[in-house]
Design an enzyme around this catalytic site. Structure first.
Site, PDB file in Angstrom:
ATOM      1  CB  ALA A 125      -3.360  56.611   4.376  1.00 53.85           C
ATOM      2  CB  SER A 133       1.930  56.954  -9.707  1.00 48.70           C
ATOM      3  OG  SER A 133       1.424  55.648  -9.897  1.00 48.70           O
ATOM      4  CB  ILE A 158      -6.109  52.668   2.585  1.00 50.71           C
ATOM      5  CG1 ILE A 158      -6.117  54.117   2.095  1.00 50.71           C
ATOM      6  CG2 ILE A 158      -5.101  52.454   3.713  1.00 50.71           C
ATOM      7  CD1 ILE A 158      -4.855  54.543   1.366  1.00 50.71           C
ATOM      8  CB  THR A 159      -3.562  47.418   1.320  1.00 57.21           C
ATOM      9  OG1 THR A 159      -3.675  47.499  -0.101  1.00 57.21           O
ATOM     10  CG2 THR A 159      -3.460  45.962   1.737  1.00 57.21           C
ATOM     11  N   PRO A 243      11.970  50.811  -3.148  1.00 59.46           N
ATOM     12  CG  PRO A 243      14.207  51.377  -3.593  1.00 59.46           C
ATOM     13  CD  PRO A 243      12.984  51.858  -2.859  1.00 59.46           C
ATOM     14  CD  GLU A 245       4.965  50.217  -1.640  1.00 58.06           C
ATOM     15  OE1 GLU A 245       3.794  50.305  -2.054  1.00 58.06           O
ATOM     16  OE2 GLU A 245       5.578  51.163  -1.083  1.00 58.06           O
ATOM     17  CD  GLN A 282       4.696  19.576 -31.445  1.00 57.26           C
ATOM     18  OE1 GLN A 282       4.091  20.182 -32.323  1.00 57.26           O
ATOM     19  NE2 GLN A 282       5.760  18.815 -31.678  1.00 57.26           N
ATOM     20  CD  GLU A 370       1.575  51.888 -18.046  1.00 56.02           C
ATOM     21  OE1 GLU A 370       1.214  51.033 -18.884  1.00 56.02           O
ATOM     22  OE2 GLU A 370       1.305  51.807 -16.821  1.00 56.02           O
TER      23      GLU A 370
END
Length: 382
Positions: A125, A133, A158-159, A243, A245, A282, A370
């Site tokens: 979490a 971010s 929260i996954t 990195p 993740e 094509q 970004e």
């Protein structure tokens, strides 16, 4: 093109994963999507096969093979079967490294066997309403009171938070006006702790099989024995694992882009318009040829980065480059593939529709495109 990432052991592991996914995941996947979560029983099955404990030392019930390439194989084979195992991936690639790196001996004995067996589920979490971010802007607080911390705050997006038995919570234990990054600490909140509540399950446009929830902490007393690592060192810990993740997101992006290409090739060979297969035009050939070239470029970049990660040499800026390139590539590829399905591509009964909606999040989580550009720019001295 030839890949030189995997050895014979990885390929044997691939066969095991491919068989498991085909037998135990694909037949039930639609039901899991409707339920909005993976069942706990799946984690236990994965634990019995040893798939969750590959990097966990043998003395705690694992295999002791700390090799990220096995995680890559798991993602590739899931994508190949047109399914995703999001919360499994989060537990293995994002959360488990914190336990392995920062848990003390008592904590390792308490938690690692359950993680290896799939009987303990985890989440991390970090994100809060309004912070995104900006991890240095975390407002959840933890105040030391004797042998406990009193935790207050809220987290979102929260996954795996719905079923998690152990949640790594990033909380502020001190404030330094001269350094916003200082004073963050990792605390393990356990299911059932008083004051810890799970809010609504968020209704997402994609990755439906991956539960994503809001969490709240109201005077939750977390034992000091549940602190992971040193007090105030969390920002450094988070930076150390980012990195990997971000690489995990990139691995999924390339694998899912390849799955989109494969399912599109199958479709255009069968679908007829104006008395001809779509594949015979094509434009179809040129579009899919361009898509295949993009995927190969991303795969080569990714494979090089995977080997660097395994060797402990992948920098944060290089991980950012890989995530940026691979996720942006995935967006272009899946969009172009869906177009070749015509109206059927917009129907959820076709896997390309799910691949399309699932792909949108990869340019956002684990750091937006970004943010990746900012990291890369800094590495250029800009």
């Amino acid at each position: 093109m030839r890949r030189d990432v995997f050895d014979a052991d990885h390929e044997e592991f691939r066969k095991l994963v491919r068989e498991f996914v085909a037998k135990e995941v694909v037949p039930h996947y639609a039901d899991w999507e409707k339920a909005g979560r993976l069942p706990r029983s799946l984690f236990e099955q994965l634990g019995e096969l040893g798939l969750l404990g590959m990097s966990i030392p043998e003395e705690y019930g694992g295999t002791g093979l700390d090799d990220y390439r096995y995680n890559v194989v798991l993602q590739e084979e899931s994508s190949r079967a047109l399914v995703t195992l999001g919360t499994v991936r989060t537990q293995l690639d994002v959360v488990l490294p914190y336990f392995l790196a920062y848990a003390d001996e008592d904590q390792r004995r308490r938690w690692l066997p359950g993680l290896a067996a799939g009987t303990l589920l985890t989440a991390i979490a970090m994100t809060e309403p309004g912070t995104g971010s900006d991890l240095a802007g975390i407002r959840t607080t933890a105040v030391r009171d004797g042998d406990t911390y009193v935790l207050n705050g809220a987290k979102t997006f929260i996954t795996g938070g719905l079923l998690a038995d152990l949640v790594i919570v990033v909380a502020r234990t001190a404030t330094d006006p001269d350094d916003r990054r200082a004073g963050l600490t990792l605390l393990i909140v356990e299911d059932g702790m008083s004051g810890f509540t799970r809010g609504r399950v968020l209704d997402k446009m994609g990755i439906k099989v991956q539960d994503t929830v809001e969490l709240a902490f109201d005077d939750v007393r977390v034992p000091v024995a549940n602190r992971l690592g040193e007090e105030g060192a969390a920002f450094r810990y988070l930076g150390h694992n980012l990195p990997q993740e971000r690489m995990t997101v990139a691995v999924g992006s390339v694998a899912q882009a390849r799955a989109a290409l494969d399912t599109t090739i199958d479709y255009v060979k069968e679908r007829e318009v104006f008395g001809r297969t779509v594949a015979s035009f094509q434009n179809t050939k040129f579009e899919l040829a361009a898509v295949a070239a993009e995927i190969e470029a991303a795969q080569a970049m990714l494979d090089r980065a995977v080997l660097s990660l395994v060797d402990g040499e992948l920098s944060g800026s290089d991980a950012a480059k890989v995530k940026l390139f691979c996720t942006e590539m995935q967006a272009r590829v899946v969009d172009r593939c869906l177009q070749l399905f015509g109206g059927y591509g917009y129907m959820t009964e076709y896997p390309i529709a799910r691949l399309y909606t699932d792909a949108r999040i990869t340019r956002i989580y684990a750091g937006t495109s970004e943010v990746m550009k900012v990291i890369i720019a800094k590495s250029l001295g800009l």
